[in-house]
Motif scaffolding. Structure first.
Motif, mmCIF file in Angstrom:
data_model
loop_
_atom_site.group_PDB
_atom_site.id
_atom_site.type_symbol
_atom_site.label_atom_id
_atom_site.label_comp_id
_atom_site.label_asym_id
_atom_site.label_seq_id
_atom_site.Cartn_x
_atom_site.Cartn_y
_atom_site.Cartn_z
ATOM 1 N N LEU A 7 14.835 6.041 -28.550
ATOM 2 C CA LEU A 7 15.609 5.928 -29.783
ATOM 3 C C LEU A 7 14.969 5.017 -30.824
ATOM 4 C CD1 LEU A 7 19.257 5.652 -28.351
ATOM 5 C CD2 LEU A 7 17.984 7.706 -29.022
ATOM 6 N N GLY A 8 14.146 4.083 -30.397
ATOM 7 C CA GLY A 8 13.555 3.139 -31.338
ATOM 8 C C GLY A 8 13.669 1.718 -30.812
ATOM 9 N N GLN A 9 13.513 0.741 -31.707
ATOM 10 C CA GLN A 9 13.536 -0.663 -31.311
ATOM 11 C C GLN A 9 14.698 -1.417 -31.936
ATOM 12 O OE1 GLN A 9 9.716 -2.549 -32.065
ATOM 13 N NE2 GLN A 9 9.003 -1.979 -30.016
ATOM 14 N N VAL A 10 15.237 -2.347 -31.168
ATOM 15 C CA VAL A 10 16.238 -3.311 -31.647
ATOM 16 C C VAL A 10 15.719 -4.698 -31.311
ATOM 17 C CG1 VAL A 10 18.580 -4.187 -31.347
ATOM 18 C CG2 VAL A 10 18.179 -1.734 -31.389
ATOM 19 N N ASN A 11 15.432 -5.495 -32.338
ATOM 20 C CA ASN A 11 14.886 -6.849 -32.141
ATOM 21 C C ASN A 11 13.647 -6.854 -31.248
ATOM 22 O OD1 ASN A 11 17.028 -7.830 -33.695
ATOM 23 N ND2 ASN A 11 18.298 -8.244 -31.907
ATOM 24 N N GLY A 12 12.827 -5.825 -31.361
ATOM 25 C CA GLY A 12 11.596 -5.744 -30.584
ATOM 26 C C GLY A 12 11.763 -5.141 -29.209
ATOM 27 N N ALA A 13 12.993 -4.779 -28.835
ATOM 28 C CA ALA A 13 13.238 -4.122 -27.543
ATOM 29 C C ALA A 13 13.262 -2.610 -27.729
ATOM 30 C CB ALA A 13 14.556 -4.598 -26.948
ATOM 31 N N ASP A 14 12.590 -1.895 -26.838
ATOM 32 C CA ASP A 14 12.609 -0.434 -26.870
ATOM 33 C C ASP A 14 13.906 0.065 -26.240
ATOM 34 O OD1 ASP A 14 10.026 0.055 -28.038
ATOM 35 O OD2 ASP A 14 9.149 -0.568 -26.126
ATOM 36 N N VAL A 15 14.545 1.040 -26.885
ATOM 37 C CA VAL A 15 15.849 1.530 -26.441
ATOM 38 C C VAL A 15 15.742 2.994 -26.047
ATOM 39 C CG1 VAL A 15 18.280 1.827 -27.062
ATOM 40 C CG2 VAL A 15 16.994 -0.108 -27.992
ATOM 41 N N PHE A 16 16.266 3.328 -24.860
ATOM 42 C CA PHE A 16 16.198 4.683 -24.323
ATOM 43 C C PHE A 16 17.600 5.175 -23.974
ATOM 44 C CE2 PHE A 16 12.165 2.679 -23.510
ATOM 45 C CZ PHE A 16 11.221 3.664 -23.755
ATOM 46 N N ASP A 17 17.881 6.415 -24.357
ATOM 47 C CA ASP A 17 19.162 7.073 -24.056
ATOM 48 C C ASP A 17 18.944 8.119 -22.974
ATOM 49 O OD1 ASP A 17 21.506 8.567 -23.984
ATOM 50 O OD2 ASP A 17 21.171 9.508 -25.938
ATOM 51 N N ASP A 18 19.453 7.828 -21.773
ATOM 52 C CA ASP A 18 19.398 8.776 -20.657
ATOM 53 C C ASP A 18 20.824 9.015 -20.161
ATOM 54 O OD1 ASP A 18 17.943 10.434 -18.901
ATOM 55 O OD2 ASP A 18 18.008 8.909 -17.325
ATOM 56 N N SER A 19 21.740 9.216 -21.122
ATOM 57 C CA SER A 19 23.155 9.375 -20.780
ATOM 58 C C SER A 19 23.396 10.574 -19.878
ATOM 59 C CB SER A 19 23.995 9.516 -22.060
ATOM 60 O OG SER A 19 25.357 9.653 -21.770
ATOM 61 N N LYS A 20 22.501 11.569 -19.916
ATOM 62 C CA LYS A 20 22.642 12.756 -19.070
ATOM 63 C C LYS A 20 22.463 12.423 -17.584
ATOM 64 C CE LYS A 20 22.947 17.259 -18.356
ATOM 65 N NZ LYS A 20 22.812 17.283 -16.891
ATOM 66 N N ALA A 21 21.939 11.224 -17.291
ATOM 67 C CA ALA A 21 21.744 10.816 -15.898
ATOM 68 C C ALA A 21 23.099 10.493 -15.277
ATOM 69 C CB ALA A 21 20.823 9.610 -15.818
#
Length: 436
Positions: free
Chosen positions: A298-312
């Protein structure tokens, strides 16, 4: 094709699949009645307040209807009424080549990719099934030249007896939906129904999955593997091969992670089975974008990489996601509605998570399990509250991964809604929700 003209048919379950079944039945001259346990439907078909009081020639059951312990289905079976699934109904009116794709994880990705490949090859293509568009809704549009790419779930297979895909692909098998089927053994039994055990069916199997690899049923079985095979679809010298033919370099894959590599190989195996040329496959694979909420960056928040794996929504999918990204610097978000899972398998591997976040109805259970393995998790009542906390406390170098290993229904209507709400909280932007 089944002759239904003048037949009394009951459609049980009036979600999107039930409504599609009603239309197909009505268009073919059946006298259609409907029933839903929650009475949530509308339309011009006759509804039944007590379907046990009437005799039917056929009952079509939607995939959302639980079979085990269902007194109504038991009544019809015991009285000799023919009971079939909506998947069966759609199949009986289909023409062309039917491709059935099932497995615990990756079905939608593979179905979408195969659909893209077939369309790019100029085939008349229908992408349907569990991916969102019922098979019954496209069946009457098909002809002998059609390619029907059907994502097939265990819910759809549970009552199926007529569905016999020309090409059947099993991606992987791991414990899931135990709350629906009662045991892992029963879940496997239902999944294996996609195999017709006929001489003409082409079966495509994952050689790297121990359960699936043992399911070879005929000489037309085609394996795919990350290891080098003498014959099949495999990886060699950073290329995906089919037998001796190079198909696509790994550098051109738009999906990342080992599980997605398996998904691409499965799609390649299906594509070559319907005689689509290598250059077309390569072009389609190189331009493919994965459906949302499946290990999506999804992108970065405060330098943290954010991932959406809600389908898991099961443990095997979460394990795959963590394995793909690596545990270093990972903030793992787990929780939701438990589907009768035990969570030890996530924590007994000795992963070194940066932070472990538990939420939702299953949060306390996950929290206690993690603590028993020496972790120091954090517990939140909802995914929303957990997401707000992480947005405010994200650190450079972290990987924030929503991979819940649970269903969404304690807090959200679907995994898609859950993923979109997560994205909205983390980035303040919500997009149209995919209804599949």
């Amino acid at each position: 094709m089944m002759n239904l003209r003048g037949k009394n048919v009951l459609v049980y379950g009036m979600g999107i699949s039930g409504q599609a079944a009603c239309k197909l039945l009505h268009d073919n001259g059946a006298c259609v009645s409907t029933y839903d346990d929650e009475k949530r439907f509308e339309g011009y078909f006759a509804s039944e307040s007590n379907p046990m009081l009437k005799k039917y020639d056929l009952v079509v059951v939607s995939p959302g209807i639980k079979v085990i312990g269902n007194q109504l289905i038991s009544h019809f079976v015991m009285t000799g009424t023919k009971v079939i699934s909506e998947l069966d109904l759609g199949y009986l009116f289909c023409k062309g080549t039917v491709i059935g794709i099932t497995g615990t994880n990756g079905k939608t990705t593979v179905t979408s990719l195969v659909g893209n490949i077939a369309k790019l090859a100029g085939r008349k293509t229908f992408v349907c099934g569990n991916i969102g568009l019922p098979l019954s809704s496209v069946a009457s549009q098909t002809d002998e030249e059609s390619v029907i790419v059907c994502e097939v779930s265990n819910f759809q297979l549970e009552l199926s007896s007529y569905f016999k895909a020309d090409i059947a692909c099993i991606l992987n098998l791991a414990p899931d939906h135990i709350d629906r089927h009662g045991s892992y053994q029963e879940y496997l039994k239902v999944k294996s129904k996609i195999l017709s055990h006929t001489r003409n069916q082409r079966v495509i199997l994952n050689y790297d999955d121990d359960v699936v690899a043992r399911m070879q049923v005929n000489k037309k079985s085609l394996f795919f593997s990350k290891r080098i095979l003498n014959k099949g679809v495999f990886v060699k010298n950073n290329y995906i091969f089919h037998n001796k033919n190079k198909i696509v370099p790994l550098s051109e894959l738009t999906l990342f992670g080992e599980k997605n590599l398996e998904n691409v190989m499965a799609a390649v195996a299906i594509a070559v089975s319907i005689k689509i040329k290598g250059p077309v496959i390569r072009e389609a694979v190189g331009s493919f974008k994965a459906p949302p909420h499946r290990l999506s960056y999804l992108g970065q928040v405060n330098g943290a990489d954010v991932f959406d794996d809600s389908k898991a929504t099961n443990i095997s999918s979460t394990l795959s996601a963590v394995g793909s990204l690596g545990d270093r610097g990972m903030v793992l978000m787990l929780g939701g509605l438990n589907k009768d899972f035990k969570f030890d398998e996530i924590f007994n591997k000795g992963w070194n998570f940066d932070r472990l976040i538990c939420f939702g109805e299953a949060g306390p259970e996950i929290f206690e399990c993690a603590k028993s393995y020496g972790y120091e998790p954090m517990l939140f009542p909802t995914m929303k509250s957990a997401s707000y906390y992480l947005k405010a406390n994200a650190q450079p170098g972290q990987k924030i991964l929503l991979s819940p290993a649970c269903a969404s229904f304690d807090e959200f209507a679907s995994y898609a809604v859950r993923g979109e709400v997560f994205k909205e909280i983390m980035f303040g932007a919500i997009e149209q929700i995919e209804m599949s």
